[in-house]
Scaffold this motif. Structure first.
Motif, mmCIF file in Angstrom:
data_model
loop_
_atom_site.group_PDB
_atom_site.id
_atom_site.type_symbol
_atom_site.label_atom_id
_atom_site.label_comp_id
_atom_site.label_asym_id
_atom_site.label_seq_id
_atom_site.Cartn_x
_atom_site.Cartn_y
_atom_site.Cartn_z
ATOM 1 N N GLY A 146 -7.946 1.977 -4.008
ATOM 2 C CA GLY A 146 -7.467 3.153 -3.300
ATOM 3 C C GLY A 146 -8.256 4.387 -3.707
ATOM 4 N N ARG A 199 0.866 -1.188 0.000
ATOM 5 C CA ARG A 199 0.000 0.000 0.000
ATOM 6 C C ARG A 199 0.899 1.233 0.000
ATOM 7 N N CYS A 257 -3.594 7.122 -2.759
ATOM 8 C CA CYS A 257 -3.302 5.839 -2.122
ATOM 9 C C CYS A 257 -3.602 4.732 -3.129
#
Length: 300
Positions: A198, A170, A209
């Motif tokens: 994300g 991530r 993200c």
């Protein structure tokens, strides 16, 4: 050499000064673009500010960087090892976080290598700057952890790909701003193409993200960073082993898909988002701690 007892008495800015000196040395020793890579320029800027002002307040996040080491095995094949560092605010009083990875290492080999490296640093470098010592240890010992058949160029590379893809990543990306419609479209399109979930929050600052297999997250970052930016960097990175293989990916995801999120845009150009709404959005997905990493304050 400074003893561990003396190191324990260092003030915050003195520790920061040691970190800056070591980072400057690394930059001069490894000038190649792929040798020494600082992945969090904002944290580095905050650290330098701490030293310049001799401040007792330390940066909100750790300086993170990578040293890449290329080693040649007997059959002349080159094997690359990436050594990831995160310097705690109290480094060098306490040891840094270090992880060594290579597509040529199996998961068990990687665990053994990292455990032995950590034990070496505990025995020999407690309270002292140790980045170069860690790199030298990897340079001298890493090849011993690779099975002979793994390093052979005749081996099908799918096994190393399995190792790489057994990591769920991530990435939390910070940009000074994200306004351009073409960039925003690219971010969304590339994330979907690479099966990443994300979100992207445009405006000033810009927040992105992405989460998914390590290889696809790194492909996404490679594409995004090539675009023209005033400032863009990885603010935080999370890597998790997929013990149950690809079936575990869904369980690790905090976002079900990828989308652009706009939180009550305001300001003269409509480019500032309601950060309170962003905090609640993150909190609902178990990511509230990220807010402080980006903005230096606790959300509410």
């Amino acid at each position: 050499m400074r003893s561990s007892q003396n190191a324990a008495k260092m003030t915050n800015w003195e520790e920061a000064e040691v970190q800056i000196s070591e980072l400057d040395l690394l930059s001069s020793m490894f000038p190649g673009e792929d040798e020494f890579i600082v992945t969090d320029q904002l944290a580095l800027a905050e650290l330098k500010c701490c030293v310049e002002n001799q401040s007792s307040e330390m940066p909100s996040s750790k300086v993170q960087f990578t040293l890449n080491v290329k080693l040649q095995v007997p059959d002349a094949t080159m094997v690359e090892f990436s050594v990831f560092f995160a310097l705690p605010l109290k480094y060098p009083t306490i040891l840094p976080e270090i992880t060594v990875r290579s597509p040529s290492l199996s998961r068990s080999q990687q665990i053994r290598l990292n455990t032995d490296l950590k034990n070496y640093l505990i025995r020999n470098c407690s309270g002292e700057p140790c980045v170069l010592s860690a790199r030298e240890w990897v340079k001298d010992h890493a090849l011993a952890y690779i099975d002979k058949e793994t390093s052979s160029s005749s081996v099908v590379t799918s096994s190393s790909m399995e190792t790489e893809d057994a990591i769920f990543t991530r990435l939390w990306i910070y940009s000074h701003h994200i306004y351009n419609k073409h960039k925003r479209k690219n971010i969304v399109d590339w994330a979907k193409e690479l099966s990443l979930s994300g979100f992207c929050m445009p405006g000033k600052p810009g927040v992105v993200c992405v989460e998914g297999l390590q290889s696809t997250c790194e492909e996404f970052w490679a594409r995004v960073r090539k675009l023209t930016w005033k400032r863009i960097l990885i603010r935080h990175r999370e890597d998790m082993s997929l013990e149950a293989g690809h079936a575990e990916i869904k369980k690790q995801r905090k976002f079900s898909s990828f989308e652009e999120k706009v939180f009550d845009a305001h300001g003269n150009r409509g480019n500032h988002m309601d950060l309170g709404q962003l905090y609640h959005f993150l909190d609902e997905r178990g990511c509230a701690d990220i807010f402080q990493m980006y903005f230096g304050v606790e959300g509410r």
